[in-house]
Motif scaffolding. Sequence first.
Motif, short mmCIF file in Angstrom:
data_model
loop_
_atom_site.label_atom_id
_atom_site.label_comp_id
_atom_site.label_asym_id
_atom_site.label_seq_id
_atom_site.Cartn_x
_atom_site.Cartn_y
_atom_site.Cartn_z
N TRP A 7 1.00 -1.19 -0.03
CA TRP A 7 -0.01 0.03 0.10
C TRP A 7 0.87 1.45 -0.01
N GLN A 8 2.03 1.24 0.52
CA GLN A 8 2.71 2.23 0.69
C GLN A 8 3.52 2.74 -0.73
N PHE A 9 3.99 1.44 -1.42
CA PHE A 9 4.28 1.46 -2.68
C PHE A 9 3.03 2.22 -3.78
N LEU A 10 1.85 1.77 -3.47
CA LEU A 10 1.12 2.30 -4.42
C LEU A 10 0.80 3.73 -3.91
N GLU A 11 0.56 4.31 -2.85
CA GLU A 11 0.55 5.65 -2.47
C GLU A 11 1.74 6.27 -3.11
N ARG A 12 2.95 6.22 -3.12
CA ARG A 12 3.85 6.62 -3.67
C ARG A 12 3.50 6.72 -5.46
N SER A 13 3.19 5.72 -5.83
CA SER A 13 3.12 5.60 -7.37
C SER A 13 1.67 6.58 -7.49
N TRP A 14 0.68 6.57 -6.72
CA TRP A 14 -0.34 7.72 -7.09
C TRP A 14 0.03 8.97 -7.06
N GLN A 15 0.82 9.33 -5.84
CA GLN A 15 1.28 10.73 -5.64
C GLN A 15 2.29 11.11 -7.02
N ARG A 16 3.08 10.50 -7.36
CA ARG A 16 4.08 10.77 -8.32
C ARG A 16 3.54 10.78 -9.79
N LYS A 17 2.68 9.84 -10.18
CA LYS A 17 2.12 9.67 -11.45
C LYS A 17 0.48 9.73 -11.68
N GLN A 36 -22.40 -9.15 -9.42
CA GLN A 36 -21.79 -8.34 -8.38
C GLN A 36 -20.47 -8.41 -8.41
N ALA A 37 -19.94 -9.65 -8.60
CA ALA A 37 -18.35 -9.74 -8.61
C ALA A 37 -17.71 -9.27 -9.75
N GLN A 38 -18.56 -9.30 -10.76
CA GLN A 38 -18.00 -8.74 -12.19
C GLN A 38 -18.00 -7.14 -12.23
N GLY A 39 -18.81 -6.41 -11.38
CA GLY A 39 -18.85 -5.14 -11.49
C GLY A 39 -17.91 -4.81 -10.44
N GLU A 40 -17.81 -5.38 -9.19
CA GLU A 40 -16.52 -4.99 -8.32
C GLU A 40 -15.12 -5.08 -9.15
N TYR A 41 -15.09 -6.04 -9.92
CA TYR A 41 -13.86 -6.23 -10.63
C TYR A 41 -13.64 -5.01 -11.42
N ILE A 42 -14.57 -4.59 -12.14
CA ILE A 42 -14.42 -3.54 -13.19
C ILE A 42 -14.18 -2.37 -12.27
N MET A 43 -14.81 -1.98 -11.35
CA MET A 43 -14.73 -0.92 -10.42
C MET A 43 -13.45 -0.81 -9.84
N SER A 44 -12.74 -2.00 -9.62
CA SER A 44 -11.43 -2.13 -8.91
C SER A 44 -10.12 -1.47 -9.83
N HIS A 45 -10.44 -1.21 -11.08
CA HIS A 45 -9.38 -0.72 -11.87
C HIS A 45 -9.08 0.61 -11.33
N ALA A 46 -9.71 1.25 -10.50
CA ALA A 46 -9.22 2.31 -9.87
C ALA A 46 -8.04 2.64 -9.34
N VAL A 47 -7.45 1.21 -8.66
CA VAL A 47 -6.29 1.28 -7.88
C VAL A 47 -4.99 1.57 -9.09
N LEU A 48 -5.27 1.20 -10.21
CA LEU A 48 -4.02 1.24 -11.10
C LEU A 48 -3.35 2.64 -11.31
N PRO A 49 -1.93 2.64 -10.82
CA PRO A 49 -1.18 3.78 -10.92
C PRO A 49 -0.92 3.95 -12.55
N ASN A 50 -0.66 5.21 -13.05
CA ASN A 50 -0.51 5.45 -14.22
C ASN A 50 0.72 4.76 -14.94
N ASP A 51 1.54 4.35 -13.86
CA ASP A 51 2.89 3.62 -14.52
C ASP A 51 2.56 2.24 -14.15
#
Length: 134
Positions: A7-17, A36-51
């Motif tokens: 989570w720290q790695f992701l936070e830094r990635s989100w802050q930088r990029k 429901q699971a398919q919808g959650e999977y699609i919504m979970s893409h919000a965690v992807l950092p730009n890089d």
Amino acid sequence: MTERELWQFLERSWQRKGRAAQISGMIDTPDDPQLQAQGEYIMSHAVLPNDYDKMPKEIIIEMGNLLFYREIKQKTKETIMVILAHQKRKEALDILQRYNKMPDSGLEVFAEMALDECIGWNNGSERIGLWNIS
């Protein structure tokens, strides 16, 4: 890598990029757990950092290994699977294939969709389940 370090790695990635641009929607299907699971999977893409496509192989392997520890939170495992699903790396594909043989209870559909998406990225089709995004 520990869950906290991930989570720290992701936070830094989100802050930088920042985060990768996503199309989102909502599936209101209280009576269908699979949808429901398919919808959650699609919504979970919000965690992807730009890089997300530039993550070092070592990081991919370390985060993938967290999938096999029972004490790791479900949300963390979902995040890991989404990140692995977008990797054009044999290592990510191998980890998702291994995890799909014994997914945690409640993550079966999520794991299957992540594997399907990773197969698509690795085959060059960029195919997600029934959707083709090429």
